[in-house]
Design a protein around this motif. Structure first.
Motif, PDB file in Angstrom:
ATOM      1  N   TYR A  68     -54.168 -47.445  -3.993  1.00 13.66           N
ATOM      2  CA  TYR A  68     -52.825 -46.851  -3.877  1.00 13.66           C
ATOM      3  C   TYR A  68     -52.895 -45.336  -4.070  1.00 13.66           C
ATOM      4  O   TYR A  68     -52.245 -44.584  -3.339  1.00 13.66           O
ATOM      5  N   GLN A  69     -53.686 -44.902  -5.056  1.00 13.91           N
ATOM      6  CA  GLN A  69     -53.835 -43.467  -5.299  1.00 13.91           C
ATOM      7  C   GLN A  69     -54.487 -42.768  -4.098  1.00 13.91           C
ATOM      8  O   GLN A  69     -54.120 -41.650  -3.750  1.00 13.91           O
ATOM      9  N   THR A 128     -54.221 -43.725  -0.957  1.00 13.49           N
ATOM     10  CA  THR A 128     -53.237 -43.653   0.130  1.00 13.49           C
ATOM     11  C   THR A 128     -52.179 -42.589  -0.129  1.00 13.49           C
ATOM     12  O   THR A 128     -51.618 -42.037   0.820  1.00 13.49           O
ATOM     13  N   GLU A 129     -51.909 -42.275  -1.371  1.00 11.80           N
ATOM     14  CA  GLU A 129     -50.923 -41.245  -1.721  1.00 11.80           C
ATOM     15  C   GLU A 129     -51.528 -39.842  -1.685  1.00 11.80           C
ATOM     16  O   GLU A 129     -50.822 -38.861  -1.852  1.00 11.80           O
TER      17      GLU A 129
END
Length: 192
Positions: free
Chosen positions: A20-21, A23-24
């Motif tokens: 997730y990190q 992708t952000e």
């Protein structure tokens, strides 16, 4: 003591958050989280309490090592099979100071579960050979001693193996005293 599966679940959760990190756009956070998940994966294969018990054992602190081993309440659910082998191996070393029968049980269980290092397996078999020899089971002791010698490829236990072989030879020594204890017939032949 946590179940071994919980460590994998925590590692999977951290990896998911790392993705997730990524992708952000927070690449640094993602890399740090990946490294953090490696700790939990490492602790799945190498139990922290067994590692701490080994460190205490290296310092000859048997009470401290026993304290760390006693923190593992249910070894079957908390440890992988090899870790259970080392758990029993360490308990065998601790108990061998006081109770040989219980130490024999722990060493046999450790060998049946498996130990990753050959010299640890050789040490367990050497201890079992000593226990078998003290219980006057010489054939079993010799078999275990030869297996320990084959497993000791680095020569870490050569002095202990030699000492055990010397003790076994001295105990097996001749029972007849030459010169004095001959039969009556042979004494008559010699003219005594």
């Amino acid at each position: 003591m946590y179940n071994k599966i919980i460590k994998l679940i925590i590692a999977a959760g951290i990896i998911a958050f790392a993705v997730y990190q990524f992708t952000e756009g927070y690449i640094g956070n993602g890399i740090a989280l990946i490294f953090l998940s490696f700790i939990f994966i490492f602790l799945y294969f190498k139990n922290e309490f067994i590692l701490l018990a080994f460190l205490k054992l290296r310092k000859q602190d048997f009470a401290g090592a026993t304290k760390w081993l006693n923190k593992i309440k249910n070894p079957e659910s908390a440890l992988v099979t090899k870790q259970q082998g080392y758990y029993n191996y360490l308990h065998g070393i601790m108990v061998s100071q006081d109770n040989m029968n219980e130490a024999e049980k722990y060493f046999k269980k450790a060998i049946s579960l498996g130990l990753s290092m050959d010299h640890d397996l050789a040490m367990a078999k050497l201890n079992l050979a000593g226990i078998a020899f003290s219980k006057r089971r010489k054939q079993e002791a010799q078999k275990l001693l030869s297996e320990a010698q084959k497993l000791d490829k680095q020569g870490m236990l050569t002095d202990q193996i030699k000492m055990m072989k010397q003790n076994m030879k001295q105990a097996v020594g001749p029972t007849q005293h030459y010169g004095a204890g001959a039969s009556v017939r042979s004494q008559k032949r010699r003219g005594r």
